[in-house]
Structures are given as C-alpha cells and as structure tokens.
Motif scaffolding. Structure first.
Motif, short mmCIF file in Angstrom:
data_model
loop_
_atom_site.label_atom_id
_atom_site.label_comp_id
_atom_site.label_asym_id
_atom_site.label_seq_id
_atom_site.Cartn_x
_atom_site.Cartn_y
_atom_site.Cartn_z
N LEU A 93 0.84 -1.21 0.00
CA LEU A 93 0.00 0.00 0.00
C LEU A 93 0.87 1.26 0.00
O LEU A 93 0.58 2.22 -0.71
CB LEU A 93 -0.93 0.01 1.22
CG LEU A 93 -2.12 -0.94 1.17
CD1 LEU A 93 -2.85 -0.95 2.50
CD2 LEU A 93 -3.06 -0.54 0.05
N SER A 94 1.93 1.22 0.78
CA SER A 94 2.86 2.35 0.81
C SER A 94 3.47 2.59 -0.57
O SER A 94 3.56 3.73 -1.03
CB SER A 94 3.96 2.08 1.84
OG SER A 94 4.95 3.08 1.80
N ASP A 95 3.88 1.53 -1.23
CA ASP A 95 4.45 1.67 -2.57
C ASP A 95 3.41 2.17 -3.58
O ASP A 95 3.75 2.94 -4.48
CB ASP A 95 5.07 0.35 -3.04
CG ASP A 95 6.37 0.04 -2.33
OD1 ASP A 95 7.06 0.99 -1.91
OD2 ASP A 95 6.70 -1.16 -2.19
N LEU A 96 2.16 1.77 -3.42
CA LEU A 96 1.10 2.27 -4.31
C LEU A 96 0.88 3.77 -4.10
O LEU A 96 0.66 4.51 -5.07
CB LEU A 96 -0.20 1.50 -4.08
CG LEU A 96 -0.23 0.09 -4.65
CD1 LEU A 96 -1.48 -0.65 -4.17
CD2 LEU A 96 -0.19 0.13 -6.17
N VAL A 97 0.96 4.22 -2.86
CA VAL A 97 0.84 5.66 -2.59
C VAL A 97 2.00 6.41 -3.26
O VAL A 97 1.81 7.48 -3.84
CB VAL A 97 0.79 5.93 -1.07
CG1 VAL A 97 0.94 7.41 -0.77
CG2 VAL A 97 -0.51 5.40 -0.49
N VAL A 98 3.19 5.84 -3.20
CA VAL A 98 4.35 6.48 -3.83
C VAL A 98 4.18 6.50 -5.36
O VAL A 98 4.56 7.48 -6.00
CB VAL A 98 5.66 5.79 -3.41
CG1 VAL A 98 6.84 6.33 -4.20
CG2 VAL A 98 5.89 5.95 -1.92
N VAL A 99 3.61 5.44 -5.93
CA VAL A 99 3.33 5.44 -7.37
C VAL A 99 2.39 6.59 -7.72
O VAL A 99 2.64 7.35 -8.68
CB VAL A 99 2.72 4.09 -7.83
CG1 VAL A 99 2.12 4.19 -9.22
CG2 VAL A 99 3.75 2.98 -7.79
N ALA A 100 1.32 6.76 -6.94
CA ALA A 100 0.37 7.85 -7.20
C ALA A 100 1.05 9.21 -7.04
O ALA A 100 0.84 10.12 -7.86
CB ALA A 100 -0.83 7.73 -6.26
N PHE A 101 1.86 9.35 -6.00
CA PHE A 101 2.57 10.62 -5.77
C PHE A 101 3.54 10.90 -6.91
O PHE A 101 3.60 12.03 -7.41
CB PHE A 101 3.30 10.55 -4.43
CG PHE A 101 3.98 11.83 -4.07
CD1 PHE A 101 3.27 12.89 -3.56
CD2 PHE A 101 5.35 11.97 -4.25
CE1 PHE A 101 3.90 14.08 -3.22
CE2 PHE A 101 5.99 13.15 -3.92
CZ PHE A 101 5.27 14.21 -3.40
N GLY A 102 4.30 9.90 -7.33
CA GLY A 102 5.25 10.07 -8.43
C GLY A 102 4.54 10.41 -9.73
O GLY A 102 5.01 11.25 -10.50
N PHE A 103 3.41 9.76 -9.97
CA PHE A 103 2.63 10.06 -11.17
C PHE A 103 2.15 11.51 -11.13
O PHE A 103 2.23 12.23 -12.13
CB PHE A 103 1.44 9.11 -11.32
CG PHE A 103 0.60 9.39 -12.52
CD1 PHE A 103 1.01 8.98 -13.78
CD2 PHE A 103 -0.58 10.11 -12.40
CE1 PHE A 103 0.25 9.27 -14.91
CE2 PHE A 103 -1.36 10.39 -13.52
CZ PHE A 103 -0.94 9.97 -14.77
N GLY A 104 1.67 11.95 -9.98
CA GLY A 104 1.22 13.34 -9.82
C GLY A 104 2.35 14.32 -10.04
O GLY A 104 2.17 15.35 -10.70
#
Length: 169
Positions: A93-104
């Motif tokens: 879940l933490s890595d998914l949040v980082v994916v979303a943040f990086g995409f943003g």
C-alpha cells in the motif's frame, strides 16, 4: 524479475551519480559566487539560477533512488506488531501511494514545464521549463522504482526497508 533488477540497478546508480555530481557542481557554483562577490566585488549572474536547477535535480533523483533502496523514513510502529503477511500488504500500500505521488509529480510537473516553455531565464538563456524537468524526471523514476518494488514483492523477492541493510538485486 532478476532481469528487471539488472536494468533498474544501473538506472538507480546512474541517478545517484548524477545527483552527487549535481550536488558537487552546485557547491562549486555557490562557492565561486561567494568568492567573486566578496573578494572581487563582482557577481556571476548565472550562478544562482543554475544552482537552483541543479538542486532540483539532485533532490528528486536522490529521492527516487531512496524509494528504490528503501532509505526513506517511515512510520513502522504499526507494522512492528502485525504478522508478516499483513506487513507485506502495508508495504505494498505504501508503494502504491508512492506510485500515485510520483505520477502526480510527473503529470503536474509536465504541465508546468509546458506552461513555462516560452519564458526564458534571462541569466541562463534557457527556457523556464528546465526548472520543472526535475519534477518530471524524479516522478517518473519514483513510479518505475515503486512498481519494481511491488513486482519484487509479488514475485516473493525481498525489498529493502528503512534501517535495514541493502538487498542484492
């Protein structure tokens, strides 16, 4: 998965070397500006904007490498008390949040880059878009490295966490 790691490791190392070179170059620019200003009573007009651009690059490249290597701070109080399978879910879940943040970062950084394309930095002669390129580059690397972490975890391979020794790819 091991072949992916063989590509990601050199990309991570290159990013880290570029970040280090940017840090050194920025330090040289700032030191030169201080010397020229206070000793020669003159100014290097391009040193400050160049140093700021370099700072953006080494911050965001270093942050992306930190994501891959698990060197970012985290709040691990909860995961210290839960079973290993639940820990893996939280890590994912933490890595998914980082994916979303990086995409943003990449998405909105690209919009800022496009908006500033026609504006010139007077002292450098570059487009103002170079100020936002680190956001795009760092965001893309954060997405790539986080997806790699998710894929490693899905394949049953270890991923580094803050405070642990680095894992071999």
């Amino acid at each position: 998965m091991k072949s992916v790691a063989k590509v990601m490791r050199p990309l991570s190392q290159l990013s880290l070397w570029l970040a280090g070179a940017g840090l050194i170059l920025m330090t040289v620019f700032v030191a030169a500006q201080v010397f020229v200003r206070y000793v020669l009573n003159d100014s290097i007009v391009w040193s400050e904007p160049a140093a700021v651009i370099l700072m953006g690059w080494f911050i965001f490249l270093g942050a992306a490498v930190g994501i891959r290597e698990g060197n970012h701070l985290s709040f691990d109080v909860l995961v210290m008390f839960i079973p290993e399978k639940a820990k893996l879910i939280f890590y994912s879940l933490s890595d998914l949040v980082v994916v979303a943040f990086g995409f943003g970062m990449a998405w909105y950084g690209a919009q800022l880059m496009i908006a500033g394309w026609h504006i010139k930095i007077p002292s450098l002669g570059f487009s103002d878009s170079v100020n936002f390129m680190p956001l795009v580059g760092g965001g893309i690397l954060m997405v790539i490295f986080s997806i790699e972490r998710l894929a490693r975890r899905a394949a049953g391979l270890p991923t580094a966490r803050f405070g642990e020794t680095s894992i071999e790819d």
